[in-house]
Design a protein around this motif. Structure first.
Motif, mmCIF file in Angstrom:
data_model
loop_
_atom_site.group_PDB
_atom_site.id
_atom_site.type_symbol
_atom_site.label_atom_id
_atom_site.label_comp_id
_atom_site.label_asym_id
_atom_site.label_seq_id
_atom_site.Cartn_x
_atom_site.Cartn_y
_atom_site.Cartn_z
ATOM 1 N N THR A 345 30.521 -20.367 31.859
ATOM 2 C CA THR A 345 31.498 -21.441 32.060
ATOM 3 C C THR A 345 32.896 -20.892 32.311
ATOM 4 O O THR A 345 33.723 -21.566 32.933
ATOM 5 N N ARG A 355 29.991 -28.243 27.764
ATOM 6 C CA ARG A 355 29.186 -28.854 28.824
ATOM 7 C C ARG A 355 27.974 -27.998 29.187
ATOM 8 O O ARG A 355 27.106 -28.438 29.954
ATOM 9 N N GLY A 357 24.410 -26.540 28.601
ATOM 10 C CA GLY A 357 23.240 -26.998 27.862
ATOM 11 C C GLY A 357 22.526 -25.841 27.172
ATOM 12 O O GLY A 357 22.056 -24.920 27.836
ATOM 13 N N ILE A 360 18.813 -25.365 28.169
ATOM 14 C CA ILE A 360 18.656 -24.776 29.504
ATOM 15 C C ILE A 360 18.796 -23.263 29.436
ATOM 16 O O ILE A 360 17.992 -22.512 30.014
ATOM 17 N N ARG A 389 23.558 -19.115 35.939
ATOM 18 C CA ARG A 389 23.426 -19.982 37.123
ATOM 19 C C ARG A 389 22.610 -21.227 36.795
ATOM 20 O O ARG A 389 22.891 -22.326 37.301
ATOM 21 N N HIS A 390 21.594 -21.078 35.966
ATOM 22 C CA HIS A 390 20.849 -22.263 35.520
ATOM 23 C C HIS A 390 21.752 -23.198 34.725
ATOM 24 O O HIS A 390 21.687 -24.425 34.875
ATOM 25 N N VAL A 391 22.574 -22.622 33.864
ATOM 26 C CA VAL A 391 23.481 -23.430 33.044
ATOM 27 C C VAL A 391 24.481 -24.176 33.919
ATOM 28 O O VAL A 391 24.697 -25.387 33.763
ATOM 29 N N ALA A 393 24.277 -24.929 37.041
ATOM 30 C CA ALA A 393 23.636 -25.907 37.925
ATOM 31 C C ALA A 393 23.243 -27.183 37.194
ATOM 32 O O ALA A 393 22.915 -28.189 37.827
ATOM 33 N N ASN A 394 23.260 -27.120 35.851
ATOM 34 C CA ASN A 394 22.841 -28.286 35.066
ATOM 35 C C ASN A 394 23.853 -28.591 33.968
ATOM 36 O O ASN A 394 23.486 -28.859 32.820
ATOM 37 N N LEU A 395 25.139 -28.574 34.332
ATOM 38 C CA LEU A 395 26.177 -28.870 33.356
ATOM 39 C C LEU A 395 26.018 -30.289 32.809
ATOM 40 O O LEU A 395 25.683 -31.223 33.554
ATOM 41 N N LEU A 396 26.251 -30.427 31.533
ATOM 42 C CA LEU A 396 26.191 -31.740 30.907
ATOM 43 C C LEU A 396 27.402 -32.559 31.324
ATOM 44 O O LEU A 396 28.442 -32.005 31.690
#
Length: 441
Positions: A345, A355, A357, A360, A389-391, A393-396
């Protein structure tokens, strides 16, 4: 990858945060290096215990297969369960404690969104309970909790931690038998406090000596008091707070009325806070009352430890020494995941770390272990990596205020539950805070 007998020694992409050299130094510092190089070197066993924390549903032989499954073409050992158990005992808990002491910290720079309040690092102090196997060896150190309905079926361990509220990383932690309370363990965490921090804590920690000892570290305190506690009024301030004393410490007291409004109705409660921040000009009472709610971030951290990582399971180890090792493993793995999330982040300025996850990041880390991917960093430093990158791409979504009834986390027995049915719905809410000036001239 490392070669030969060391090939299974990795943690996927998380190996970049706890590299081979770090583990080797931990083993040397704690005198846990193997006397002879066999099929299960100490370094490999450290990584095996860390990997096992990410796969709590799998036995150690199964975790070994996950570590070695992608090592196609490399000759690796096929140890028995008893050989793995003996090797874990040989390593012990000290190298894992050494790693935790090295890795713990807030994992945030000054100015990181959501981590600081008025140039103070916001940290929280709180405790939780971990459940351990019911064996005769474990019962020599840890006890079961007594109760009106027969007590608990398993022995328990008390864990107390300092958590950076913004990143939910661990600044320090201690644990031991539940026969000692949280305020008994709390003084062992004080060496990790320093000037530039503000510590949030609940009513359990509002003891006079403890507050004075915390203030002596240079850190500031914001702790809740019982509403019935009598506090002398020495001076009044324009923001509604007043100067008082808590034992030898001079403190400022804030009485406020908090109103929470949802579609299900409205609830109002009184809250009394005290702080060592005596100047009301840079630290207004209303802002401190709002800041105190950050204390609940430590409860979210414990939820991630006990629910996401452990899945509500009892710890595996069946001896006190093994439990020490397993708890330090749990703390190290949690810190690695949280550090990786904070690094990710930080590559997007203005993004609040909360934000990211946790589930994830946890699932992505498991995948990288199975693939044996990203073990060694490239020539260019990549703070994001596959997990990050997974985190990203899927920010809360940006956090919105929600409330839910406070209930017992795990009932002793579902057959012994009593009382009316509880509404477990989480509601979107709005909050109003009114500072109450003390009565009198």
């Amino acid at each position: 990858m490392a070669g030969g007998r060391f090939a299974p020694g990795h943690l996927g992409e998380l190996t970049q945060l706890v590299p081979f050299e770090m583990v080797d130094e931990a083993l040397i510092a704690t005198r846990a290096v193997q006397a002879r190089l066999r099929d299960l070197p100490s370094r490999v066993m450290v990584y095996l215990t860390l990997a096992a924390c990410l796969f709590p549903e799998t036995g150690y032989p199964g975790v070994w297969r996950k570590l070695t499954g992608a090592l196609v073409g490399l000759p690796v050992a096929a140890p028995t369960a008893s050989a793995l158990a003996q090797a874990r005992r040989r390593v012990g808990a000290k190298p894992l404690r050494w790693l935790f002491d090295l890795l713990r910290g807030p994992a945030a720079d000054v100015g990181t969104a959501g981590v600081w309040w008025r140039e103070l690092l916001v940290v929280a102090l709180g405790g939780t309970i971990l459940t351990v196997p019911d064996t005769s060896a474990v019962l020599t150190r840890f006890t079961k909790q007594a109760g009106n309905h027969g007590g608990t079926g398993y022995p328990q361990v008390r864990l107390l931690a300092l958590v950076a509220c913004g990143t939910r990383t661990l600044i320090d932690a201690v644990f031991g038998p539940t026969t000692s309370g949280e305020t008994t363990y709390a003084p062992r965490l004080l060496p990790s406090l320093r000037a530039g921090m503000i510590l949030l804590a609940d009513r359990n920690f509002a003891a006079q000596k403890l507050v004075a000892d915390i203030a002596a570290t240079g850190a500031d305190v914001l702790v809740r008091l019982k509403n019935s506690r009598t506090m002398p009024v020495l001076a009044r301030y324009r923001d509604g707070s007043y100067l008082s004393t808590l034992g030898p410490a001079r403190v400022r007291v804030i009485d406020c009325e908090i109103t929470v409004t949802t579609t299900a109705g409205k609830h109002t409660c009184l809250c009394r806070l005290t702080t060592t921040l005596l100047d009301h000009h840079p630290h207004p009472a209303a802002e401190l009352a709002t800041l105190y709610h950050q204390r609940w971030e430590i409860e979210t951290a414990y939820l991630e430890l006990k629910s996401t990582i452990l899945g509500g399971r009892v710890l595996r180890s069946r001896t006190p020494q093994g439990i020490d090792q397993e708890i330090y493993v749990l703390l190290v793995v949690y810190q690695l995941l949280r550090t990786d999330m904070a690094d990710a982040t930080s590559t997007r300025p203005g993004t609040d770390p909360d934000r990211a996850g946790f589930s994830i990041a946890w699932q992505a880390a498991r995948d990288q272990i199975i693939l044996a991917a990203g073990v060694i960093a490239g020539t260019v430093i990549d703070l994001t990596g596959t997990i990050g990158r997974h985190v990203l791409a899927n920010l809360l979504p940006v956090r919105r205020l929600r409330v839910s009834p406070r209930i017992v986390e795990r009932a002793i027995s579902k057959y012994q539950a009593r009382g009316p049915r509880i509404d477990r719905t989480s509601y979107k809410a709005t909050t109003g805070i009114e500072i109450l000036a003390p009565a009198g001239p």
